[in-house]
Design an enzyme around this catalytic site. Structure first.
Site, mmCIF file in Angstrom:
data_model
loop_
_atom_site.group_PDB
_atom_site.id
_atom_site.type_symbol
_atom_site.label_atom_id
_atom_site.label_comp_id
_atom_site.label_asym_id
_atom_site.label_seq_id
_atom_site.Cartn_x
_atom_site.Cartn_y
_atom_site.Cartn_z
ATOM 1 N N LYS A 20 -31.527 30.784 -1.073
ATOM 2 C CA LYS A 20 -32.112 32.202 -1.207
ATOM 3 C C LYS A 20 -31.875 32.981 -2.429
ATOM 4 O O LYS A 20 -30.621 32.311 -2.889
ATOM 5 C CB LYS A 20 -31.955 32.845 0.069
ATOM 6 C CG LYS A 20 -32.695 32.385 1.353
ATOM 7 C CD LYS A 20 -32.323 32.953 2.579
ATOM 8 C CE LYS A 20 -33.019 32.587 3.906
ATOM 9 N NZ LYS A 20 -32.959 33.596 4.903
ATOM 10 N N TYR A 60 -42.961 32.997 6.386
ATOM 11 C CA TYR A 60 -42.400 33.812 7.389
ATOM 12 C C TYR A 60 -43.548 34.452 8.258
ATOM 13 O O TYR A 60 -43.222 35.683 8.893
ATOM 14 C CB TYR A 60 -41.415 34.958 6.929
ATOM 15 C CG TYR A 60 -40.235 34.315 6.386
ATOM 16 C CD1 TYR A 60 -39.379 33.598 7.294
ATOM 17 C CD2 TYR A 60 -39.723 34.580 5.119
ATOM 18 C CE1 TYR A 60 -38.229 33.260 6.561
ATOM 19 C CE2 TYR A 60 -38.601 34.201 4.551
ATOM 20 C CZ TYR A 60 -37.587 33.295 5.246
ATOM 21 O OH TYR A 60 -36.464 32.930 4.865
ATOM 22 N N ASN A 123 -28.309 35.903 3.865
ATOM 23 C CA ASN A 123 -27.682 34.618 4.346
ATOM 24 C C ASN A 123 -27.636 33.289 3.933
ATOM 25 O O ASN A 123 -27.797 32.278 4.452
ATOM 26 C CB ASN A 123 -27.933 34.663 6.019
ATOM 27 C CG ASN A 123 -29.362 34.347 6.165
ATOM 28 O OD1 ASN A 123 -30.189 34.379 5.280
ATOM 29 N ND2 ASN A 123 -29.830 34.221 7.372
ATOM 30 N N HIS A 126 -31.985 28.864 3.806
ATOM 31 C CA HIS A 126 -33.103 28.644 4.552
ATOM 32 C C HIS A 126 -33.328 27.072 5.137
ATOM 33 O O HIS A 126 -33.212 26.155 4.134
ATOM 34 C CB HIS A 126 -34.523 28.757 4.029
ATOM 35 C CG HIS A 126 -35.519 28.504 5.101
ATOM 36 N ND1 HIS A 126 -36.033 29.123 6.319
ATOM 37 C CD2 HIS A 126 -36.191 27.319 4.955
ATOM 38 C CE1 HIS A 126 -36.973 28.488 6.856
ATOM 39 N NE2 HIS A 126 -37.216 27.301 6.112
ATOM 40 N N GLU A 137 -43.777 23.525 6.117
ATOM 41 C CA GLU A 137 -43.206 24.296 4.986
ATOM 42 C C GLU A 137 -43.079 23.350 3.916
ATOM 43 O O GLU A 137 -42.981 23.942 2.931
ATOM 44 C CB GLU A 137 -41.649 24.739 5.343
ATOM 45 C CG GLU A 137 -41.743 25.771 6.668
ATOM 46 C CD GLU A 137 -40.214 26.012 7.120
ATOM 47 O OE1 GLU A 137 -39.142 25.350 6.860
ATOM 48 O OE2 GLU A 137 -40.185 26.892 8.021
HETATM 49 P P1 IDP Z 1 -33.380 31.450 10.319
HETATM 50 O O1 IDP Z 1 -33.297 31.534 8.925
HETATM 51 O O2 IDP Z 1 -31.942 31.133 10.761
HETATM 52 O O3 IDP Z 1 -34.289 30.302 10.693
HETATM 53 P P2 IDP Z 1 -35.291 33.464 11.482
HETATM 54 O O4 IDP Z 1 -35.011 33.860 12.819
HETATM 55 O O5 IDP Z 1 -36.348 32.321 11.201
HETATM 56 O O6 IDP Z 1 -33.791 32.823 10.964
HETATM 57 O O7 IDP Z 1 -35.307 34.455 10.348
HETATM 58 C C1 IDP Z 1 -35.786 34.194 9.061
HETATM 59 C C2 IDP Z 1 -34.824 34.929 8.144
HETATM 60 O O8 IDP Z 1 -35.148 36.447 8.202
HETATM 61 C C3 IDP Z 1 -33.196 35.099 8.400
HETATM 62 O O9 IDP Z 1 -32.557 33.936 7.759
HETATM 63 C C4 IDP Z 1 -32.829 36.390 7.824
HETATM 64 O O10 IDP Z 1 -33.105 36.140 6.271
HETATM 65 C C5 IDP Z 1 -33.783 37.100 7.978
HETATM 66 N N1 IDP Z 1 -33.681 38.019 9.354
HETATM 67 C C6 IDP Z 1 -33.859 37.609 10.578
HETATM 68 N N2 IDP Z 1 -33.246 38.419 11.409
HETATM 69 C C7 IDP Z 1 -32.909 39.533 10.675
HETATM 70 C C8 IDP Z 1 -32.543 40.842 11.120
HETATM 71 O O11 IDP Z 1 -32.370 41.043 12.377
HETATM 72 N N3 IDP Z 1 -32.343 41.653 10.207
HETATM 73 C C9 IDP Z 1 -32.397 41.527 8.799
HETATM 74 N N4 IDP Z 1 -32.790 40.078 8.352
HETATM 75 C C10 IDP Z 1 -33.301 39.290 9.202
HETATM 76 MG MG MG Z 2 -36.380 30.314 10.720
#
Ligand code: IDP
Ligand code: MG
Length: 162
Positions: A20, A60, A123, A126, A137
């Site tokens: 990212k 997303y 984080n 992905h 994807e």
């Molecule tokens: P993942 O990336 O571990 O699959 P997902 O639930 O698919 O997690 O969420 C996608 C992305 O959305 C996360 O990696 C993060 O960047 C962002 N995200 C998810 N939950 C939150 C939140 O509560 N606050 C801010 N960003 C979030």
């Molecule tokens: Mg995800």
């Protein structure tokens, strides 16, 4: 060391991994690639791009109603990403384990998020969360002619002789 007969659905499983924008800014592209290569997975596609909002919206789509969605799209648009396709035995599940928990606070040390990130909104990386999701994807981020089917000829194995 690979299973001698797992069938194409396991040994040729593929997943989408993306460094990212914060990972690119922090010069973590190489560290991410190194972990996937070291594990034994095969890189079959890679490109750097400024992700268009059309791709991000589809990528997303399940999160569109979440309160953090606008911030997520803004974050993912804040700079280039490096999208990759990795192939190998159970690569989807293994990649999820390697990247760690979505919330960096909960991500175990030793995982990518657990080693390089402190907050869920930055984080680093992905990875697809299911085989079906990975197929969707990969098609979203890559044209089929951008994926390279290359053979393992054993140069990394103990059978190699100079
Ligand atoms: P993942 O990336 O571990 O699959 P997902 O639930 O698919 O997690 O969420 C996608 C992305 O959305 C996360 O990696 C993060 O960047 C962002 N995200 C998810 N939950 C939150 C939140 O509560 N606050 C801010 N960003 C979030
Ligand atoms: Mg995800």
């Amino acid at each position: 060391v690979r299973p001698s007969s797992g069938g194409p659905s396991w040994t040729q499983e593929r997943t989408l991994v993306a460094v990212k924008p914060d990972g690119v800014q922090r010069r973590l592209i190489g560290a991410v690639i190194q972990r996937f290569e070291r594990r034994g997975f095969k890189l079959v596609g890679m490109k750097m791009l400024q992700a268009p909002e059309s791709i991000l919206a589809e990528h997303y789509q399940d999160l569109q109603r979440k309160p953090f969605y606008p911030a997520l799209i803004s974050y993912m648009s804040s700079g280039p990403v490096v999208a990759m396709v990795w192939e190998g035995y159970n690569v989807v599940r293994a990649s999820r384990a390697m990247i760690g928990h979505t919330d960096s606070t909960e991500a175990a040390p030793g995982t990518i998020r657990g080693d390089f990130s402190i907050h869920i909104s930055r984080n680093i990386i992905h990875a697809s969360d299911s085989v079906e999701g990975a197929q969707r994807e990969i098609q979203l981020w890559f044209q089929s002619n951008e994926l390279v089917n290359w053979a393992d000829v054993g140069h990394h194995s103990s059978s190699y002789q100079a």
